[in-house]
Scaffold this motif. Structure first.
Motif, PDB file in Angstrom:
ATOM      1  N   PHE A  29       0.870  -1.167   0.000  1.00 38.07           N
ATOM      2  CA  PHE A  29       0.000   0.000   0.000  1.00 38.07           C
ATOM      3  C   PHE A  29       0.911   1.221   0.000  1.00 38.07           C
ATOM      4  N   VAL A  30       0.888   1.967  -1.097  1.00 44.07           N
ATOM      5  CA  VAL A  30       1.783   3.114  -1.268  1.00 44.07           C
ATOM      6  C   VAL A  30       0.959   4.401  -1.324  1.00 44.07           C
ATOM      7  N   THR A  31       1.334   5.347  -0.486  1.00 44.23           N
ATOM      8  CA  THR A  31       0.667   6.646  -0.417  1.00 44.23           C
ATOM      9  C   THR A  31       1.627   7.743  -0.852  1.00 44.23           C
ATOM     10  N   THR A  32       1.130   8.673  -1.661  1.00 46.03           N
ATOM     11  CA  THR A  32       1.872   9.907  -1.907  1.00 46.03           C
ATOM     12  C   THR A  32       0.915  11.076  -1.758  1.00 46.03           C
ATOM     13  N   LYS A  33       1.490  12.296  -1.787  1.00 46.04           N
ATOM     14  CA  LYS A  33       0.692  13.488  -1.512  1.00 46.04           C
ATOM     15  C   LYS A  33       1.025  14.571  -2.530  1.00 46.04           C
ATOM     16  N   ILE A  34      -0.011  15.257  -2.988  1.00 51.14           N
ATOM     17  CA  ILE A  34       0.138  16.333  -3.973  1.00 51.14           C
ATOM     18  C   ILE A  34       0.519  17.627  -3.265  1.00 51.14           C
ATOM     19  N   TRP A  35       1.603  18.252  -3.703  1.00 51.88           N
ATOM     20  CA  TRP A  35       2.067  19.475  -3.075  1.00 51.88           C
ATOM     21  C   TRP A  35       1.192  20.657  -3.466  1.00 51.88           C
ATOM     22  N   THR A  36       1.264  21.725  -2.677  1.00 52.79           N
ATOM     23  CA  THR A  36       0.372  22.876  -2.839  1.00 52.79           C
ATOM     24  C   THR A  36       0.485  23.530  -4.205  1.00 52.79           C
ATOM     25  N   GLU A  37       1.659  23.501  -4.807  1.00 50.80           N
ATOM     26  CA  GLU A  37       1.841  24.143  -6.115  1.00 50.80           C
ATOM     27  C   GLU A  37       1.230  23.335  -7.256  1.00 50.80           C
ATOM     28  N   GLN A  38       0.765  22.125  -6.953  1.00 50.32           N
ATOM     29  CA  GLN A  38       0.234  21.244  -8.000  1.00 50.32           C
ATOM     30  C   GLN A  38      -1.258  20.972  -7.822  1.00 50.32           C
ATOM     31  N   LEU A  39      -1.955  21.800  -7.063  1.00 50.26           N
ATOM     32  CA  LEU A  39      -3.342  21.509  -6.715  1.00 50.26           C
ATOM     33  C   LEU A  39      -4.359  21.961  -7.759  1.00 50.26           C
ATOM     34  N   SER A  40      -3.933  22.713  -8.752  1.00 53.86           N
ATOM     35  CA  SER A  40      -4.894  23.191  -9.751  1.00 53.86           C
ATOM     36  C   SER A  40      -5.331  22.054 -10.661  1.00 53.86           C
ATOM     37  N   GLY A  41      -6.464  22.250 -11.295  1.00 60.30           N
ATOM     38  CA  GLY A  41      -6.999  21.228 -12.176  1.00 60.30           C
ATOM     39  C   GLY A  41      -6.074  20.865 -13.316  1.00 60.30           C
ATOM     40  N   GLU A  42      -5.300  21.810 -13.786  1.00 57.79           N
ATOM     41  CA  GLU A  42      -4.426  21.546 -14.928  1.00 57.79           C
ATOM     42  C   GLU A  42      -3.083  20.935 -14.517  1.00 57.79           C
ATOM     43  N   ARG A  43      -2.710  21.075 -13.258  1.00 58.02           N
ATOM     44  CA  ARG A  43      -1.391  20.615 -12.825  1.00 58.02           C
ATOM     45  C   ARG A  43      -1.415  19.317 -12.014  1.00 58.02           C
ATOM     46  N   LEU A  44      -2.531  19.014 -11.386  1.00 59.80           N
ATOM     47  CA  LEU A  44      -2.551  17.889 -10.465  1.00 59.80           C
ATOM     48  C   LEU A  44      -2.251  16.559 -11.144  1.00 59.80           C
ATOM     49  N   ILE A  45      -2.972  16.227 -12.183  1.00 53.62           N
ATOM     50  CA  ILE A  45      -2.771  14.921 -12.824  1.00 53.62           C
ATOM     51  C   ILE A  45      -1.380  14.794 -13.449  1.00 53.62           C
ATOM     52  N   PRO A  46      -0.877  15.810 -14.173  1.00 53.77           N
ATOM     53  CA  PRO A  46       0.499  15.689 -14.670  1.00 53.77           C
ATOM     54  C   PRO A  46       1.517  15.488 -13.542  1.00 53.77           C
ATOM     55  N   SER A  47       1.316  16.159 -12.415  1.00 52.63           N
ATOM     56  CA  SER A  47       2.259  15.993 -11.303  1.00 52.63           C
ATOM     57  C   SER A  47       2.145  14.596 -10.708  1.00 52.63           C
ATOM     58  N   LEU A  48       0.938  14.045 -10.677  1.00 48.23           N
ATOM     59  CA  LEU A  48       0.770  12.687 -10.160  1.00 48.23           C
ATOM     60  C   LEU A  48       1.428  11.685 -11.097  1.00 48.23           C
ATOM     61  N   ARG A  49       1.320  11.919 -12.387  1.00 49.40           N
ATOM     62  CA  ARG A  49       1.995  11.019 -13.341  1.00 49.40           C
ATOM     63  C   ARG A  49       3.509  11.050 -13.124  1.00 49.40           C
ATOM     64  N   GLU A  50       4.063  12.223 -12.813  1.00 49.89           N
ATOM     65  CA  GLU A  50       5.491  12.312 -12.512  1.00 49.89           C
ATOM     66  C   GLU A  50       5.830  11.517 -11.251  1.00 49.89           C
ATOM     67  N   SER A  51       4.959  11.590 -10.260  1.00 53.82           N
ATOM     68  CA  SER A  51       5.181  10.816  -9.036  1.00 53.82           C
ATOM     69  C   SER A  51       5.152   9.317  -9.328  1.00 53.82           C
ATOM     70  N   LEU A  52       4.221   8.896 -10.154  1.00 52.76           N
ATOM     71  CA  LEU A  52       4.136   7.478 -10.509  1.00 52.76           C
ATOM     72  C   LEU A  52       5.410   7.013 -11.205  1.00 52.76           C
ATOM     73  N   ALA A  53       5.943   7.851 -12.091  1.00 56.28           N
ATOM     74  CA  ALA A  53       7.177   7.485 -12.794  1.00 56.28           C
ATOM     75  C   ALA A  53       8.327   7.337 -11.797  1.00 56.28           C
ATOM     76  N   LYS A  54       8.415   8.248 -10.856  1.00 54.78           N
ATOM     77  CA  LYS A  54       9.473   8.171  -9.845  1.00 54.78           C
ATOM     78  C   LYS A  54       9.303   6.931  -8.968  1.00 54.78           C
ATOM     79  N   LEU A  55       8.071   6.620  -8.638  1.00 57.79           N
ATOM     80  CA  LEU A  55       7.779   5.475  -7.784  1.00 57.79           C
ATOM     81  C   LEU A  55       7.805   4.142  -8.542  1.00 57.79           C
ATOM     82  N   ARG A  56       7.969   4.206  -9.859  1.00 54.06           N
ATOM     83  CA  ARG A  56       8.046   3.019 -10.712  1.00 54.06           C
ATOM     84  C   ARG A  56       6.783   2.166 -10.605  1.00 54.06           C
ATOM     85  N   THR A  57       5.659   2.825 -10.655  1.00 51.05           N
ATOM     86  CA  THR A  57       4.385   2.120 -10.594  1.00 51.05           C
ATOM     87  C   THR A  57       3.378   2.828 -11.485  1.00 51.05           C
TER      88      THR A  57
END
Length: 276
Positions: free
Chosen positions: A70-98
């Motif tokens: 069970f892996v949890t990550t958190k979206i930072w305040t600068e990435q909370l907008s509708g246009e930035r959140l999903i791209p930032s999450l995709r970057e997190s997924l790439a870093k987490l290799r999942t």
């Protein structure tokens, strides 16, 4: 070590996880590998921790299959907008290799409400629909902010609110509201940066149980139904923390904890909300 989003099955959140706040580089790699080898199956990280890539490396190099974690990550305040959140999450997924994380949280409410909460929650719900995250939730939300989030998506859509709770900050208004609403809580900094280890009341309770103040503090949180995510780099401490799941405190022990609350908040950045 990644699994296709189409095969993502919902995993229950293990009640005891391994926090990675303040852990960097080889330190976090070693800590996560050690934790996984000892039996931890819940790893908590965040974009702002700057260690998602190392956490991903440790998971990839471990013998534990990704679908058992069970892996949890958190979206930072600068990435909370509708246009930035999903791209930032995709970057997190790439870093987490999942291809998918089990839980994605809003790390902090948008400072000054710069981004409307509905915009952020809509983006998180879309991320879930896209199979990027299995669940969504909150972190550092006050009662008023939890009430707003529940009004937008419903309490059933929110897996948890991750907040600071330890013997010296028992956060009772947040706890009482969350219990009344049926919103699960995750306690971070459960050992108050190690301050529990020198507290006389906890030393006495621990002596009575033949254990340590750290395990007593974790057991106190677990008995309230919270998830706890202590951070530790030493395998011996990690192993000891796992034993807290089997420790049962008496009603007298619990009553003594109530005397320790002094509102001592450790996580209080200048952009924090107006706390309850």
């Amino acid at each position: 070590m990644s699994i296709p989003a189409s095969q993502a099955a919902s995993l229950p959140m293990p009640p005891l996880g391994l926090g990675t706040f303040r852990l960097k580089g080889q330190t976090v790699i070693d800590a996560v590998k050690s934790g996984l080898s000892l039996g931890y199956r819940h790893i908590d990280t965040a974009q702002i921790y700057g260690n998602e890539a190392e956490v991903g490396q440790a998971i990839a190099e471990s013998t534990v299959p990704r679908d058992e974690l069970f892996v949890t990550t958190k979206i930072w305040t600068e990435q909370l907008s509708g246009e930035r959140l999903i791209p930032s999450l995709r970057e997190s997924l790439a870093k987490l290799r999942t291809d998918v994380v089990d839980l994605t949280l809003i790390h902090w409410p948008s400072p000054g409400d710069a981004v409307p909460l509905k915009e952020t929650l809509d983006a998180l719900m879309e991320a879930k629909r896209l199979g990027l995250t299995r669940a969504i939730g909150l972190s550092n939300f006050t009662v008023a902010q939890m009430r707003e989030a529940i009004g937008i998506v419903g309490v059933g859509a929110l897996a948890t609110n991750q907040v600071e709770i330890h013997p010296f900050l028992q956060n009772r208004r947040v706890v009482d509201f969350s219990k009344a609403q049926g919103l699960h809580l995750t306690a971070y900094m459960p050992l108050a940066y190690g301050k529990v280890m020198t507290e006389p009341v906890l030393l006495d309770i621990a002596a009575r149980h033949g254990t340590t103040p750290a395990q007593v503090a974790l057991a106190w949180l677990l008995q309230q139904g919270f998830t706890v995510i202590p951070s530790s780099t030493k395998p011996s401490n990690q192993a000891a923390n796992l034993t807290a799941t089997a420790l049962r405190l008496s009603d007298e022990d619990i009553a003594r904890f109530a005397t320790l609350d002094r509102g001592e908040r450790l996580a209080n950045p200048d952009f924090a909300p107006a706390w309850d």
